[in-house]
Design a protein around this motif. Structure first.
Motif, mmCIF file in Angstrom:
data_model
loop_
_atom_site.group_PDB
_atom_site.id
_atom_site.type_symbol
_atom_site.label_atom_id
_atom_site.label_comp_id
_atom_site.label_asym_id
_atom_site.label_seq_id
_atom_site.Cartn_x
_atom_site.Cartn_y
_atom_site.Cartn_z
ATOM 1 N N GLN A 167 0.825 -1.209 0.000
ATOM 2 C CA GLN A 167 0.000 0.000 0.000
ATOM 3 C C GLN A 167 0.863 1.264 0.000
ATOM 4 O O GLN A 167 0.574 2.230 -0.710
ATOM 5 N N ALA A 168 1.923 1.256 0.803
ATOM 6 C CA ALA A 168 2.803 2.427 0.870
ATOM 7 C C ALA A 168 3.522 2.655 -0.454
ATOM 8 O O ALA A 168 3.588 3.785 -0.967
ATOM 9 N N LEU A 169 4.052 1.578 -1.035
ATOM 10 C CA LEU A 169 4.800 1.714 -2.280
ATOM 11 C C LEU A 169 3.911 2.123 -3.447
ATOM 12 O O LEU A 169 4.371 2.764 -4.395
ATOM 13 N N LYS A 170 2.637 1.759 -3.397
ATOM 14 C CA LYS A 170 1.706 2.096 -4.471
ATOM 15 C C LYS A 170 0.896 3.359 -4.171
ATOM 16 O O LYS A 170 0.031 3.753 -4.967
ATOM 17 N N TYR A 171 1.200 4.004 -3.054
ATOM 18 C CA TYR A 171 0.430 5.196 -2.698
ATOM 19 C C TYR A 171 0.673 6.305 -3.730
ATOM 20 O O TYR A 171 1.811 6.539 -4.139
ATOM 21 N N PRO A 172 -0.377 7.008 -4.152
ATOM 22 C CA PRO A 172 -0.197 8.086 -5.133
ATOM 23 C C PRO A 172 0.785 9.152 -4.646
ATOM 24 O O PRO A 172 0.920 9.391 -3.446
ATOM 25 N N ASP A 173 1.471 9.766 -5.582
ATOM 26 C CA ASP A 173 2.406 10.876 -5.339
ATOM 27 C C ASP A 173 3.750 10.437 -4.778
ATOM 28 O O ASP A 173 4.609 11.280 -4.526
ATOM 29 N N GLY A 174 3.952 9.121 -4.559
ATOM 30 C CA GLY A 174 5.274 8.612 -4.250
ATOM 31 C C GLY A 174 5.885 9.089 -2.955
ATOM 32 O O GLY A 174 7.093 9.354 -2.886
ATOM 33 N N TRP A 175 5.091 9.178 -1.890
ATOM 34 C CA TRP A 175 5.645 9.617 -0.603
ATOM 35 C C TRP A 175 6.595 8.583 -0.021
ATOM 36 O O TRP A 175 7.454 8.920 0.807
#
Length: 306
Positions: A167-175
């Motif tokens: 989920q983190a790696l695919k989160y929009p905007d690349g945080w």
């Protein structure tokens, strides 16, 4: 949104102070804040054994009775003067909503440079932890000490304890700038999950590659301005950590685990920390609770020496 800790501070005197005497719910200019996330809905969804929701206050019971470091007392107590424990997130069982609630609290502290220490809960804690950075619009690298990659797909579109880093790696905007997971057990890790991490620019270290040299090297060589650190207790050998959601045969030794927590605290780029998957329901004589608390103690010791 928060429930205060239900654990009373131990009675102490000036010659025998304990951490519970310092950890108030409000201080001026906090440097570190403890937050409980008593959720194990993600563990249930992932097919694990539930009970980690009871962990935050069990960790506090052991932590509050510990003393400041006897060798570095001044530095340790100076940090404690600026440390607080604000209690537990009011979880409602709707995991995505609960993670959002944790994220709101986490964001408010990382924005101001206060270091959150989050007491899970299942490893779904880590996604709520990460969301705090996303809400604050702050990029961060992620370091996970874990027997598992925790990059499984969602189940029926729902998050769980095995999905936080996908989920983190695919989160929009690349945080999420990068993801490193160390301590992996090769007999419980799918090759496809390793390949997914590598495709996303991340790195993996298996159990036999995980040592003080490799962990210290990462803490000192990664290029990110911020580093979110998450420790999953199932990476520790089950003889030393029986009370976890998924016990680990041939896990990491305790001295490596504790040293890693200390190194994380010492590192200037580490801006938050969580401890997950302690399960009091399966503990033995409080052994895992004491180890969890000692992990937080070592992280605080490292912080005090920055």
């Amino acid at each position: 949104m928060l429930n205060p800790p239900t654990i009373a501070a131990p009675k102490t005197d000036k010659d025998d102070p304990r951490l519970g005497g310092w950890l108030r719910s409000e201080v001026e200019n906090p440097k570190v804040v403890i937050i409980g996330f008593p959720s194990d809905e993600g563990v249930r969804r992932n097919g694990g054994r539930v009970g980690a929701a009871q962990a935050p206050d069990e960790i506090r019971k052991a932590l509050y009775h510990m003393t400041p470091d006897a060798e570095e007392t001044k530095l340790f107590t100076q940090l404690l003067e600026h440390a607080m424990d604000i209690g537990n997130v009011q979880v409602k069982g709707e995991l995505a909503d609960d993670q959002e609630a944790l994220a709101d609290i986490t964001a408010s502290y990382v924005e101001q440079g206060t270091i959150p220490i989050i007491l899970g809960g299942g490893h779904e804690t880590a996604y709520g932890h990460f969301l705090g950075y996303a809400k604050a619009e702050l990029e961060t690298a992620i370091f996970n000490l874990d027997a598992h990659t925790d990059v499984r797909p969602l189940k029926d579109g729902k998050p769980h304890s095995g999905s936080p880093f996908r989920q983190a790696l695919k989160y929009p905007d690349g945080w999420a700038e990068s993801y490193l997971v160390a301590g992996l057990q090769p007999h419980v890790v799918a090759k496809a999950h390793v390949e997914f991490i590598q495709k996303e620019g991340g790195s993996v270290l298996f159990r036999d590659e995980t040592n003080i040299t490799s962990i210290s090297g990462f803490f000192h060589q990664h290029s990110s301005d911020r580093l979110m650190v998450t420790f999953d207790m199932d990476v520790v050998d089950q003889s030393q950590a029986p009370g976890v959601s998924a016990p680990c045969t041939n896990g990491l030794p305790v001295d490596l685990w504790l040293t890693a927590a200390y190194l994380a605290g010492r590192n200037e780029q580490v801006t938050s920390f969580d401890l997950s998957e302690f399960n009091p329901k399966y503990d033995r004589d409080g052994q895992t609770a004491k180890l969890a608390a000692l992990t937080i103690w070592h992280f605080l010791l490292g912080l005090s020496q920055r």
